[in-house]
Each structure stands twice: as structure tokens, then as C-alpha cells.
Design an enzyme around this catalytic site. Structure first.
Site: not given
Ligand SMILES: *Cc1c(COP(=O)(O)O)cnc(C)c1O
Length: 339
Positions: A57, A273, A299
């Protein structure tokens, strides 16, 4: 420094990462263990910034926050699951820029341990000074409260993905990867990432498309997003939408982007999720015990488990596979069952 083509190079960006490309390393022991012919590499966007452990992010916020500053905002407003990495990274970036941050989390995960509500990202966002509104508060309500206090709020959608500039961070990252390929003297044939809100993958799609358009890249890369939240068809639509928006900012046409430019795999979603399944736990431990590297339960653990399984199944053949480590390990203390 990453050289971007015009007009992409003229879009304002506030540096929030370390002033160098995030490292790419070869996972030698894992590659030997899998013995599939595929060489496994990892780009360490989990260590890309000094801001509260960094992550993907931060890369997106470099563009989004340049706009927030230009508009004279003083308070960032954003959302995510209770254990959102995005909320933590936005809180850290706000502190770095001398802004306030207001969070209105959504209760996205149903079956969890008590730690989910206070450990990990929740604890860090609090330390970073975020004001957190109760689950169920809407963006409009938060904006209204802040305005009544005389603040200038700037709303950022979850994961910064549906923000008009949300795809630019990873479009830039594609050019960073191309420069690292030159230094390493090899091409990455396959690039793998976890896909949630969509703009990480969408950005890569746009960046590599632009590079091909400008003659900076000859062969097409296989870009794979492992969905951790939604079913395949929904993710395809989401990524297309974000990529088309980003395309128009960097000098491409929205029609240049099609669903042939990427693949979405939803087979490693692990139930829902934020739920931790046994297969993902095994994948996390396998990487940890082979390379000493941690991936997260929500993730990267799921995406990396997909990569392990597909590599074992011989689906990548003899090629260089780059896993984009997007961070998120901070959430681990909210999952004490992972051990
Ligand atoms: C938000 C996030 C993702 C996913 O990325 P997107 O751009 O939202 O698809 C992947 N890995 C981590 C650790 C995240 O925080």
C-alpha cells in the site's frame, strides 16, 4: 532511479519508500527442493519502506497522497478489514506527512480468535495515532464528523484501489522490475501476486503494457493474481476496471487493456477472506523452514501456497518465476493459531 516514459514521468509522486528498488532475491533452497525446472525469485515489497514495516500500500500511496497534499487535505480517511494492512500503512504515511488519519474498519472476517480484534495491525494503527470509528460507521458519517470539526478530509477507498491514481504505484513497479532484470541479466517470465482490492495486479498489467508499447519490453510476461477474497470472474472485472483507469493516466488507451493481459486464480482462497486454512498454514511453514522468510496468513501465504502447488504440478516449466511479496506479516500476531 526508475526512468518512466512521459506522460507517466510527470505525474506527481511523494517518495515514501526507501530510495532504491526493493530487493529481488533468488530462493535457491526452495528452487532446489521443488526441482521442477522453475527458478523461484522473490521481490521484497514487504521490506520496501521504513514506514511501519512497509508493504504494497505504501507504493500506491506515493501517488495517492501526492494528490491529497495538492488538494490541501489534513486528514486521510480510509477503510478495510479489521486487520487491514492498508489502514496501518496509511496511518504511518499520514504521520510521515504530518496529517491525521481516521479509520472506519469493516468487519470482514467472521470466525477468528480474540486477538484478531486488538493485536497486529490494530495495535500498530493505534500506536501510529489513528482515530478508529466503530465498525458500521460509513464513510459519509466519518467525513461529516471531520468537516464539523473544521478538518479537510481526504477519502481513500479500501486498498487505495478504486482511487483514480490507485494503479500507478505498481505500474511504476513494473519499470523497476524491468531495470532489475537488466542488472540480473535475466527475464522474469511469470510474475505472481496476491490479489485483493486489485490495484497491485492492475498496476503491473498497465506498467508492462506501457513498456511493450514503448518498445522497452519484447516478450509478454505471464501475470498471475491469486484471489484471496472474490471469485475469479469478479476479480477479472475489478482488475480490468482499475487497469483501464490507470492506462489513461500513463498515455495508453483504456481499450489497450484486455482480460488476456493477466490471469486470476481463485483456487487458493482458502475458504474465505481472512480465514486461515490448513493448506495455507502448511505453505507458510514450508517457506519459513526452507528459506527463513515469512509470508502472511491473509494474502501472501495463500498466493505463495498457490505458487508452490502450481510449481510442483509443473505448470511453470523451465522459467523464472517472480513472487511479489506484498507484506502483511504484521497480522500474524492476530492469528495465534498459526504455529
Ligand atoms: C492489500 C494486500 C494485498 C493485495 O493487494 P491489492 O492491490 O489489494 O490487490 C496483497 N498482500 C498484502 C499483504 C496486502 O496487504
Amino acid at each position: 532511479m526508475v526512468a518512466l516514459p512521459s506522460p507517466f514521468s510527470e505525474i506527481p509522486r511523494i517518495p515514501l519508500m526507501f530510495d532504491r528498488p526493493s530487493d529481488i532475491e533468488h530462493l535457491k533452497r526452495l528452487t532446489e527442493k521443488l526441482a521442477s525446472g522453475a527458478e523461484i525469485w522473490m521481490k521484497r515489497d514487504d521490506c520496501n519502506s521504513g514506514l511501519a514495516f512497509g508493504g504494497n500500500k505504501i507504493r500506491k500511496l506515493e501517488y495517492v497522497l501526492a494528490d491529497a497534499v495538492a488538494q490541501g487535505a489534513d486528514t486521510l480517511v480510509t477503510t478495510g478489514g479489521v486487520q487491514s494492512n492498508h489502514m496501518r500503512q496509511t496511518s504511518a504515511a499520514a504521520a510521515r506527512l504530518g496529517m491525521d488519519v481516521a479509520l472506519y474498519p469493516r468487519d470482514a472476517v467472521t470466525s477468528t480468535k480474540p486477538e484478531y480484534s486488538y493485536a497486529g495491525n490494530v495495535q500498530l494503527a493505534e500506536i501510529l495515532g489513528a482515530e478508529t470509528f466503530p465498525v458500521g460507521t460509513s464513510e459519509d458519517q466519518v467525513l461529516e464528523i471531520l468537516k464539523s470539526r473544521g478538518r479537510k478530509p481526504y477519502p481513500i477507498p479500501s486498498g487505495a484501489s478504486l482511487h483514480p491514481l490507485g494503479g500507478l504505484g505498481y505500474a511504476r513497479c513494473a519499470f523497476e522490475i524491468l531495470e532489475q532484470e537488466k542488472q540480473l541479466n535475466l527475464p522474469f517470465d511469470v510474475i505472481v501476486t496476491a490479489t485483493g482490492s486489485g490495484s497491485t495486479l492492475a498496476g503491473l498489467v498497465v506498467g508492462f503494457k506501457l513498456a511493450r508499447e514503448r518498445g522497452l519490453l519484447k516478450s509478454k510476461k505471464r501475470l498471475i493474481g491469486y484471489s484471496i477474497m472474490r471469485k475469479q470472474s469478479e476479480v477479472v472485472e475489478l482488475v480490468l476496471r482499475i487497469a483501464k483507469t490507470a492506462a489513461t493516466h500513463v498515455g495508453l488507451d483504456a481499450n489497450d487493456i484486455t482480460s488476456d493481459d493477466f490471469e486470476i486464480n481463485d483456487s487458493y482462497l482458502g475458504g474465505a477472506y481472512g480465514l486461515l486454512d490448513t493448506r495455507t498454514t502448511d505453505g507458510i511453514k514450508e517457506l519459513a523452514r526452507t528459506e527463513g522468510i515469512l509470508v502472511d496468513p491473509v494474502y501472501t501465504g495463500k498466493a505463495f501456497t498457490g505458487l508452490l502447488d502450481m510449481t510442483r504440478g509443473g505448470q511453470f516449466g523451465h522459467c523464472n518465476v517472480l513472487f511479489l511479496h506484498t507484506g502483511g506479516q504484521v497480522a500474524m500476531s492476530a492469528y495465534p493459531q498459526l504455529k
